[in-house]
Write an enzyme that holds these catalytic residues in place. Sequence first.
Site, short mmCIF file in Angstrom:
data_model
loop_
_atom_site.label_atom_id
_atom_site.label_comp_id
_atom_site.label_asym_id
_atom_site.label_seq_id
_atom_site.Cartn_x
_atom_site.Cartn_y
_atom_site.Cartn_z
CG ASP A 4 64.03 -0.23 115.48
OD1 ASP A 4 63.67 -0.45 116.66
OD2 ASP A 4 63.23 -0.18 114.54
CB CYS A 8 60.01 -6.98 120.54
SG CYS A 8 60.87 -7.85 119.22
NE ARG A 39 56.93 -1.63 122.10
CZ ARG A 39 57.29 -2.14 120.92
NH1 ARG A 39 57.75 -1.36 119.98
NH2 ARG A 39 57.17 -3.42 120.68
NE ARG A 44 58.29 -9.74 115.49
CZ ARG A 44 58.62 -8.54 115.96
NH1 ARG A 44 59.61 -8.41 116.81
NH2 ARG A 44 57.95 -7.47 115.58
CE LYS A 54 59.58 -5.93 112.15
NZ LYS A 54 58.89 -4.80 112.82
CG ASN A 55 59.88 -0.61 111.46
OD1 ASN A 55 59.41 -1.65 111.90
ND2 ASN A 55 60.98 -0.06 111.93
#
Length: 431
Positions: A311, A123, A128, A403, A28-29
Amino acid sequence: MKGADYLECLLTKGKQRIKGEVRVNGAKNAAVAILPASLLTEGAVRIDNLPKITDIGRLVEILKALGAKVTFSEGRCIYIDSSDVHTFSPPPSLVNTFRASYYLMGVLLGRFGKVEIPMPGGCDLGPRPIDQHIKGFTALGAQVELEQGLVKIKAKKLRGAHIYLDVVSVGATINIMLAAVKAEGKTVIENAAKEPEIVDVANFLNAMGAHVVGAGTDVIKIQGVSELGQAEHTVIPDRIEAGTFMIAAAATRGEALVKDIIPKHLDPVIAKLREVGVQLEVGPDWVKVNGNSELCPVDVKTFPYPGFPTDLQAPMMVLLTQAPGISFLTENVFEGRFRHVDELKKMGARIKLGGRTAIIEGGHELISAPLRAMDLRGGAAFIIAGLISHGETIITGVEHIDRGYEQIEERFQQLGVSVERRIISKVFPGK
């Protein structure tokens, strides 16, 4: 049936042991940066091994709204033709839904020399800020204005620069890299993040004709090029998804073969699981987990790669509730990433918070309770907690889990445990 009075949930049955094998999907990232990066070329690109998750679906909608032609082939392959993209302002309604949309800043700045975009959503993991992103864009010659929640960036010409990041940031490293590949001259990013996903994005950019070297180290050098061309790329396996299933097998005292992975990317997870007492066998592209052993308390600290990944902090916390003794879990990457603690305490978990450290008194059974996922990784942790608890656990907030995990209930079913997706009443959540 869905509507204002109904919502999706996951129902897990407790006291189950995982047993089976599971294939890991694309990262995903990496994918959420690679898809926007396709806008840097007016040529067509082919991207394979995409995870079928909601964040990818939202990105595809944004690409289409900007004018890109997007078609899906069989399996997990996508073709993107950006030759007709002429706008530098993506729709706010789509951008507001997830944080990785900030990669559009670097991409559209690199292609058009300007971008107007709302602050990204996603999220809520505490503050951040995008100050390091802005610092990089400014160093490249851009002017940045923040106006009523809108980020406006423009540059007459982007020029290479020497940029030192004040903090190690995956997002800022990638975003600066995206803006710099078509800047005039050479850009050097120091104190760059070293995550495998950054290497994957750099490999995709280089496949299009960029000159990026040093990705995976703390110094990345980019020689700007005037244009990029066609490319084909396969997204790397998702190390966080792999780690989630590995931890789930350990927590349930089960067995799992997690395959189609790059074990090197999981070194910190493998090392910490072995320290906890989990038996692991590592192959060239797989890890076999045998959780049928006594667990030991440990001290876990999250750090940027190659440290233990933030994570996987929440799933690891669930595992540590089953290790007799006192464990310490310190979150060094994101503030506000202990929101899952109160929900776990509803299940009887003995956890105390002191600043950035959670103190976990392990070795006590969990009791099922209704849980609400408030972020992606916390939601995954709740599934694991439901599998090891007494009774049936209802987890709402499934949209967060979707997600980043593709059809999560089916993946766990492949591993021999009962996780079902249900539509329930908000008024009578047990119905």
